[in-house]
Design a protein around this motif. Structure first.
Motif, PDB file in Angstrom:
ATOM      1  N   THR A  54       1.056   9.874  10.271  1.00 50.82           N
ATOM      2  CA  THR A  54      -0.119  10.490   9.664  1.00 50.82           C
ATOM      3  C   THR A  54      -0.185  11.977   9.998  1.00 50.82           C
ATOM      4  O   THR A  54      -0.463  12.820   9.130  1.00 50.82           O
TER       5      THR A  54
ATOM      6  N   LEU B  16       2.476  13.820   7.915  1.00 47.41           N
ATOM      7  CA  LEU B  16       2.143  13.929   6.497  1.00 47.41           C
ATOM      8  C   LEU B  16       1.050  14.965   6.277  1.00 47.41           C
ATOM      9  O   LEU B  16       1.120  15.759   5.331  1.00 47.41           O
TER      10      LEU B  16
ATOM     11  N   GLN C 280       2.449   1.172   3.460  1.00 50.13           N
ATOM     12  CA  GLN C 280       2.203   2.592   3.770  1.00 50.13           C
ATOM     13  C   GLN C 280       0.779   3.006   3.406  1.00 50.13           C
ATOM     14  O   GLN C 280       0.545   4.115   2.917  1.00 50.13           O
TER      15      GLN C 280
ATOM     16  N   ALA D  83      -0.476   6.385   4.482  1.00 52.38           N
ATOM     17  CA  ALA D  83      -0.139   7.540   3.650  1.00 52.38           C
ATOM     18  C   ALA D  83      -1.057   7.618   2.437  1.00 52.38           C
ATOM     19  O   ALA D  83      -1.458   8.717   2.017  1.00 52.38           O
TER      20      ALA D  83
ATOM     21  N   LEU E 220       8.426   6.976   4.512  1.00 49.36           N
ATOM     22  CA  LEU E 220       8.364   7.396   3.120  1.00 49.36           C
ATOM     23  C   LEU E 220       9.780   7.731   2.691  1.00 49.36           C
ATOM     24  O   LEU E 220      10.344   8.718   3.163  1.00 49.36           O
TER      25      LEU E 220
END
Length: 291
Positions: free
Chosen positions: A228, A231, A253, A256, A285
């Motif tokens: 997290t 991202l 996911q 995300a 990812l």
């Protein structure tokens, strides 16, 4: 129908690019080289094809009919995982055995691999073919849109810093934890062709993320908390005026998905993450070409 190994030449790389552009335009209504970044995207795709021909010559094949290239399959082996990076056949050659023969040759390169990975397009024909090959199809989502920077919450106490080739051992270690195999030589390609590599390495865990323009190209971490943080940092670095893109999000996911929705991105469904002999990697990812 002639099926031959791809050669490490500009002509063969261009033939693969043209096949993919035509095939994806026919099945998805769009070419893989987006208008906004067509020259850069084209050069990157050509370089990516030649990279795989060099690392995995036995996994890269092209089909020719009457002297014209009509289909291509690019695959690789990475520590016991067989990965199909590209599979495309011109609409005019479908039903002529080109697809079947190409997949058979590419699959031979993965003989002995107990696990498999690929990112599939929304094409019903592709889904049918991969399911018949023993893959489990996980419907995938994607996040797109302009990043609302007011939604970027305080990052907390996990530092993120730029990475480089000196971090390769860390990258491969995280790969093995998340997907069961290292990317190995593919990291050198991504470092050379993507805008930046972000690294998180602390007592809480480790992870990394590649960003290229507005796209998150690959993210792997040892915990959702690290993932997290990475991202959020990648989305914060998307240049002003560029659309963000995060692809191939499976239900595993959701962390995300939550980040994307918090920063104003739109969610829709597109294609599949297909796996064989394994669960979808998480938190992870994938990269559409290198998984």
């Amino acid at each position: 129908m002639l099926i031959r190994q791809l050669q490490d030449t500009a002509a063969d790389a261009e033939a693969v690019r043209a096949i993919a552009a035509s095939a994806f335009h026919a099945t998805e209504g769009m070419a893989p080289d987006t208008p906004a970044g067509a020259p850069a995207a084209r050069a990157q795709r050509l370089a990516g094809t030649r990279h795989l021909v060099r690392t995995d010559p036995g996994g890269c094949w092209i089909a020719e009919q009457g002297g014209t290239a009509v289909g291509a399959a690019l695959s690789m082996r990475r520590e016991g995982v067989w990965i199909l990076a590209l599979f495309a056949v011109l609409p005019s050659a479908r039903g002529e055995d080109a697809g079947r023969l190409l997949l058979e040759r590419a699959a031979e390169h993965g003989r002995g691999c107990l696990r498999g990975l690929l990112c599939a397009s929304p094409s019903p024909a592709a889904a049918r073919r991969y399911r018949q090959a023993g893959f489990t199809l996980h419907p995938a989502m994607r996040l797109t849109g302009t990043v609302d920077r007011s939604g970027l919450l305080d990052p907390g106490d996990i530092p993120v810093h730029p990475g480089s080739a000196v971090h390769t051992h860390l990258l491969d270690s995280v790969d093995r934890r998340t997907r069961g195999s290292a990317h190995g030589p593919d990291h050198a390609f991504m470092l050379a062709h993507y805008d930046e590599l972000l690294i998180a390495d602390s007592l809480a865990g480790s992870g990394y993320c590649y960003r290229d323009g507005g796209a998150v190209r690959l993210l792997a971490a040892t915990s959702k908390r690290i993932a997290t943080r990475l991202l959020r940092e990648a989305l914060a670095r998307v240049p002003d005026g560029e659309e963000a893109l995060v692809e191939f999000l499976t239900a595993e996911q959701e962390w995300a998905v939550d980040v994307g929705l918090e920063v104003g991105l739109s969610l829709d469904t597109r294609g599949y993450l297909a796996v064989r002999g394994m669960r979808p990697p998480a938190p992870y990812l994938p990269n559409g070409a290198f998984l």
